[in-house]
Design a protein around this motif. Structure first.
Motif, PDB file in Angstrom:
ATOM      1  N   SER A 110       0.848  -1.215   0.131  1.00 50.23           N
ATOM      2  CA  SER A 110      -0.087  -0.112   0.131  1.00 50.23           C
ATOM      3  C   SER A 110       0.955   1.095  -0.054  1.00 50.23           C
ATOM      4  N   VAL A 111       0.289   2.166  -0.406  1.00 46.67           N
ATOM      5  CA  VAL A 111       0.765   3.743  -0.340  1.00 46.67           C
ATOM      6  C   VAL A 111      -0.309   4.590   0.397  1.00 46.67           C
ATOM      7  N   ALA A 112       0.187   5.208   1.394  1.00 47.14           N
ATOM      8  CA  ALA A 112      -0.771   6.173   2.258  1.00 47.14           C
ATOM      9  C   ALA A 112      -0.369   7.728   1.794  1.00 47.14           C
ATOM     10  N   PHE A 113      -1.069   8.512   1.630  1.00 47.66           N
ATOM     11  CA  PHE A 113      -0.838   9.786   1.441  1.00 47.66           C
ATOM     12  C   PHE A 113      -1.567  10.638   2.660  1.00 47.66           C
ATOM     13  N   GLN A 114      -0.822  11.363   3.362  1.00 52.53           N
ATOM     14  CA  GLN A 114      -1.096  12.015   4.582  1.00 52.53           C
ATOM     15  C   GLN A 114      -0.546  13.498   4.323  1.00 52.53           C
ATOM     16  N   ALA A 115      -1.192  14.305   5.126  1.00 51.12           N
ATOM     17  CA  ALA A 115      -0.911  16.125   4.702  1.00 51.12           C
ATOM     18  C   ALA A 115       0.013  16.738   5.929  1.00 51.12           C
ATOM     19  N   PHE A 116       0.827  17.493   5.644  1.00 46.51           N
ATOM     20  CA  PHE A 116       1.414  18.650   6.339  1.00 46.51           C
ATOM     21  C   PHE A 116       0.956  19.734   5.984  1.00 46.51           C
ATOM     22  N   SER A 117      -0.507  20.158   6.461  1.00 46.34           N
ATOM     23  CA  SER A 117      -1.120  21.383   6.213  1.00 46.34           C
ATOM     24  C   SER A 117      -0.253  22.653   6.483  1.00 46.34           C
ATOM     25  N   GLN A 118      -0.631  23.787   6.002  1.00 44.96           N
ATOM     26  CA  GLN A 118       0.032  25.020   6.127  1.00 44.96           C
ATOM     27  C   GLN A 118      -0.061  25.517   7.928  1.00 44.96           C
ATOM     28  N   LEU A 162       3.569   7.173   2.507  1.00 44.45           N
ATOM     29  CA  LEU A 162       4.221   5.983   3.331  1.00 44.45           C
ATOM     30  C   LEU A 162       3.982   4.689   2.603  1.00 44.45           C
ATOM     31  N   PHE A 163       5.131   3.888   2.103  1.00 45.72           N
ATOM     32  CA  PHE A 163       4.839   2.589   0.966  1.00 45.72           C
ATOM     33  C   PHE A 163       5.248   1.753   2.182  1.00 45.72           C
ATOM     34  N   TYR A 164       4.409   0.926   2.450  1.00 46.53           N
ATOM     35  CA  TYR A 164       4.474  -0.326   3.282  1.00 46.53           C
ATOM     36  C   TYR A 164       3.811  -1.534   2.756  1.00 46.53           C
ATOM     37  N   VAL A 165       4.675  -2.715   3.022  1.00 45.31           N
ATOM     38  CA  VAL A 165       4.524  -3.945   2.776  1.00 45.31           C
ATOM     39  C   VAL A 165       4.641  -4.893   3.918  1.00 45.31           C
ATOM     40  N   PRO A 166       3.716  -5.822   4.187  1.00 45.34           N
ATOM     41  CA  PRO A 166       3.885  -6.961   5.193  1.00 45.34           C
ATOM     42  C   PRO A 166       4.102  -8.311   4.510  1.00 45.34           C
ATOM     43  N   TRP A 167       5.007  -8.956   4.756  1.00 45.41           N
ATOM     44  CA  TRP A 167       5.256 -10.298   4.201  1.00 45.41           C
ATOM     45  C   TRP A 167       5.874 -11.351   5.252  1.00 45.41           C
ATOM     46  N   THR A 168       5.880 -12.616   4.851  1.00 45.29           N
ATOM     47  CA  THR A 168       6.127 -13.740   5.748  1.00 45.29           C
ATOM     48  C   THR A 168       7.368 -14.470   5.511  1.00 45.29           C
ATOM     49  N   ASP A 169       7.691 -14.385   4.034  1.00 47.27           N
ATOM     50  CA  ASP A 169       9.041 -15.554   4.046  1.00 47.27           C
ATOM     51  C   ASP A 169      10.248 -14.645   3.749  1.00 47.27           C
ATOM     52  N   GLU A 170      11.001 -15.016   4.377  1.00 46.86           N
ATOM     53  CA  GLU A 170      12.481 -14.295   4.447  1.00 46.86           C
ATOM     54  C   GLU A 170      12.931 -14.256   3.273  1.00 46.86           C
ATOM     55  N   LYS A 171      12.929 -15.031   2.429  1.00 46.06           N
ATOM     56  CA  LYS A 171      13.707 -15.207   0.973  1.00 46.06           C
ATOM     57  C   LYS A 171      13.018 -14.139   0.258  1.00 46.06           C
ATOM     58  N   ASP A 172      11.961 -13.487   0.456  1.00 45.25           N
ATOM     59  CA  ASP A 172      11.267 -12.357  -0.376  1.00 45.25           C
ATOM     60  C   ASP A 172      11.950 -11.193   0.120  1.00 45.25           C
ATOM     61  N   ASP A 173      12.707 -11.154   0.962  1.00 51.33           N
ATOM     62  CA  ASP A 173      13.231 -10.015   1.582  1.00 51.33           C
ATOM     63  C   ASP A 173      13.773  -8.850   0.411  1.00 51.33           C
ATOM     64  N   LYS A 174      14.673  -9.206  -0.214  1.00 48.30           N
ATOM     65  CA  LYS A 174      15.490  -8.485  -1.376  1.00 48.30           C
ATOM     66  C   LYS A 174      14.584  -7.741  -2.114  1.00 48.30           C
ATOM     67  N   VAL A 175      13.845  -8.740  -2.824  1.00 51.28           N
ATOM     68  CA  VAL A 175      12.877  -8.451  -3.801  1.00 51.28           C
ATOM     69  C   VAL A 175      11.900  -7.247  -3.508  1.00 51.28           C
ATOM     70  N   ILE A 176      11.494  -7.254  -2.136  1.00 48.69           N
ATOM     71  CA  ILE A 176      10.233  -6.320  -1.752  1.00 48.69           C
ATOM     72  C   ILE A 176      11.209  -5.295  -1.398  1.00 48.69           C
ATOM     73  N   LEU A 177      12.218  -5.234  -0.766  1.00 51.69           N
ATOM     74  CA  LEU A 177      13.143  -3.904  -0.483  1.00 51.69           C
ATOM     75  C   LEU A 177      13.388  -3.261  -1.639  1.00 51.69           C
ATOM     76  N   LYS A 178      13.843  -4.082  -2.643  1.00 50.10           N
ATOM     77  CA  LYS A 178      14.272  -3.366  -4.050  1.00 50.10           C
ATOM     78  C   LYS A 178      13.158  -2.530  -4.479  1.00 50.10           C
ATOM     79  N   ALA A 179      12.087  -3.228  -4.477  1.00 41.72           N
ATOM     80  CA  ALA A 179      10.725  -2.746  -5.071  1.00 41.72           C
ATOM     81  C   ALA A 179      10.317  -1.399  -4.617  1.00 41.72           C
TER      82      ALA A 179
END
Length: 530
Positions: free
Chosen positions: A399-407, A434-451
């Motif tokens: 997911s990506v969440a958009f949040q504000a820092f208003s004037q 904020l770019f956020y990803v949860p996952w379970t398998d350690e073997k996916d770490d590099k692919v997710i972090l690089k993405a």
């Protein structure tokens, strides 16, 4: 500045750049005498000390043995804390975990780890998304979980909150009094890391960040001193603690300014992804309208899970709302038809479980953060890019969440001498991604972090093309590959380093506590996912 070797019985030597009249810790500081002053029987200290021991493993073993001799086994455990949010943090194996209950306990622990030169980490809620943030391999974890005081002042203008509390604890305590504080939005997040890193709140539009609404801090320094830090007593340290992270001491009590808060409007909504452009337009208009109405908190999130694109929003308004006749600032949002929603007038405490449920504990996680000038075109392009890459990102959901820092929020951050974040109202309004990803398998770490890194890099490139780039990186949502402190600007970074040298001339909180975001130019894990 490197740590100085410990000589006979704990006398530290070395030269600091701080002038003698400004020195907070003298060059001949004696750790052992300070322990005696703390009431510690030094005859129980274990074995050889500091520079006399070559092995880090042995130094930390001696540290843990000494802590157990002083405090007993109930406060010292060989197991890591079981309350970390991410699997990366909970997979770290310390030499021991020490769970203090008083500031004096923390003072003694800091002196002991200095004496033996054992790396350590301090943990409040443990909600960071990477190993080493509030954990340490082979060292000592100071788990502040039992420092959970909640006490309202006699005039009800401040509340004292220990770092072992989570935000739901704080709001549950204050609700019967009709009060709140400018604090976190997720029930299970700890007060410590969020406040010291800034602290986005439901109340940020009007009052600024959590760190901008602290009356004072109780802090244990590198020399074991317990000091009360406020705008007048230690103004330089007070400024640095407003966003400077764990680099200056261990906060053992936060004294938050209170505000009146009764029932408030809260709505959590999900939408078909076809509504994303309309939601982004509504977001931009609401941010601009904050100059007339600071009572709205809101964010827009886009997500991808199992082939499904979804958008979601959350709105909070300080007072109860009749959805048939809402405040003007809410009308555009509420005119967009949701797929489903939960809406009502509730207590602040009742709003907090939602975010915790949407970002549950027990997963491998990554969070990446970046701020931009408010620009709906950029947000739409970032949304399109996200859905291009999301199908190739392993994990439970991204997911990506958009949040504000208003004037008004940026202006509120300038009160009481301003915070350390380097956010200038003339650059606003801003939005934060904020770019956020949860996952379970350690073997996916590099692919997710690089993405994640590639996505954020592409977003920055798009922002620069549109003239919408802003340097600032929000600490509590950042990855270990992002140089958070550097994003505060060169002047603030240098000022933070000067404050650290003054109160910690031996660099205890820079080197002996190596984790999280330090004051140099580098990210904790370096600049690139390897």
């Amino acid at each position: 500045m490197g740590l100085k070797h410990v000589l006979s019985f704990g006398i530290l030597t070395g030269v600091t750049t701080v002038a003698a009249e400004d020195a907070f810790e003298l060059p001949n500081f004696n750790i052992t005498q300070t322990l005696i002053d703390n009431g510690i029987d030094i005859s129980v200290l274990s074995g050889k000390r500091g520079g006399a021991i070559n092995s880090s493993e042995q130094r930390c073993s001696e540290t843990c043995n000494s802590l157990e001799s002083i405090f007993g086994s109930p406060k010292v455990s060989s197991a890591p804390p079981d309350t970390y949010w991410s699997l990366q943090q909970s997979s770290v194996h310390p030499s021991c975990t020490f769970s203090p209950t008083t500031a004096k306990d923390v003072s003694t622990a800091v002196l002991i780890v200095r004496l033996f030169q054992c790396p350590f980490a301090a943990k409040s809620g443990g909600h960071a998304a990477f190993a080493g943030a509030s954990s340490v391999e082979g060292g000592v974890i100071l788990d502040l979980v039992n420092m959970n005081v909640r006490e309202l002042s006699a005039d009800k203008k401040t509340v004292s909150v220990g770092p072992g509390n989570r935000w739901l604890d704080v709001y549950d305590f204050l609700t019967p009094y009709g009060l709140a504080v400018v604090g976190g939005r997720a029930a299970s997040v700890g007060v410590g890391g969020l406040t010291l890193g800034g602290g986005i709140s439901h109340h940020t539009n009007k009052y600024g960040l959590a760190c901008d609404n602290i009356a004072s801090y109780e802090v244990v320094t590198a020399s074991g001193k317990i000091i009360n830090v406020n705008e007048k007593s230690y103004p330089d340290l007070y400024w640095a603690l407003r966003g400077g992270g764990n680099n200056f001491g261990i906060v053992t009590m936060f004294h938050y300014e209170t505000l009146e808060q009764g029932l408030m409007f809260a709505s959590k909504r999900q939408y078909n992804a076809s509504n994303i452009p309309a939601l982004i337009d509504a977001f931009e208009n609401a941010v601009q309208s904050a100059t007339n109405d600071t009572h709205l908190a809101h964010f827009v999130s886009i997500a991808y899970s199992s082939g499904v694109k979804i958008a979601s929003t959350e709105y909070e308004y300080f007072t109860p709302v009749d959805v048939v006749n809402p405040p003007q600032i809410l009308k555009e949002y509420l005119s967009i038809p949701p797929l489903q929603h939960t809406t009502g007038n509730v207590t602040l405490a009742e709003t907090t479980p939602g975010l915790t449920e949407s970002m549950p504990a027990g997963f491998r996680t990554t969070m990446w953060s970046q701020s931009f000038r408010l620009n709906s075109e950029l947000m739409k392009r970032m949304s399109d890019l996200f859905y291009e890459i999301a199908p190739s990102v392993p994990g439970k959901a991204s997911s990506v969440a958009f949040q504000a820092f208003s004037q008004p929020a940026l202006e509120a951050m300038q009160k009481k001498g301003g915070n350390a974040l380097g956010l200038d109202p003339t650059d606003g309004p801003l939005f934060h991604a904020l770019f956020y990803v949860p996952w379970t398998d350690e073997k996916d770490d590099k692919v997710i972090l690089k993405a994640a890194q590639d996505y954020m890099s592409a977003a920055v490139a798009m922002a620069k093309e549109l003239g919408a780039y802003n340097d600032y990186i929000y600490m509590p949502y950042s990855s270990p590959y992002q140089p958070v402190i550097r994003s505060y600007g060169a002047m603030n970074q240098a000022r933070l380093a000067a404050v650290a040298r003054k109160y910690d001339p031996s660099g205890v909180f820079q080197e002996l506590q190596p984790g999280y975001f330090k004051l140099g130019d580098n990210a904790p894990y370096g600049p690139t996912v390897q």
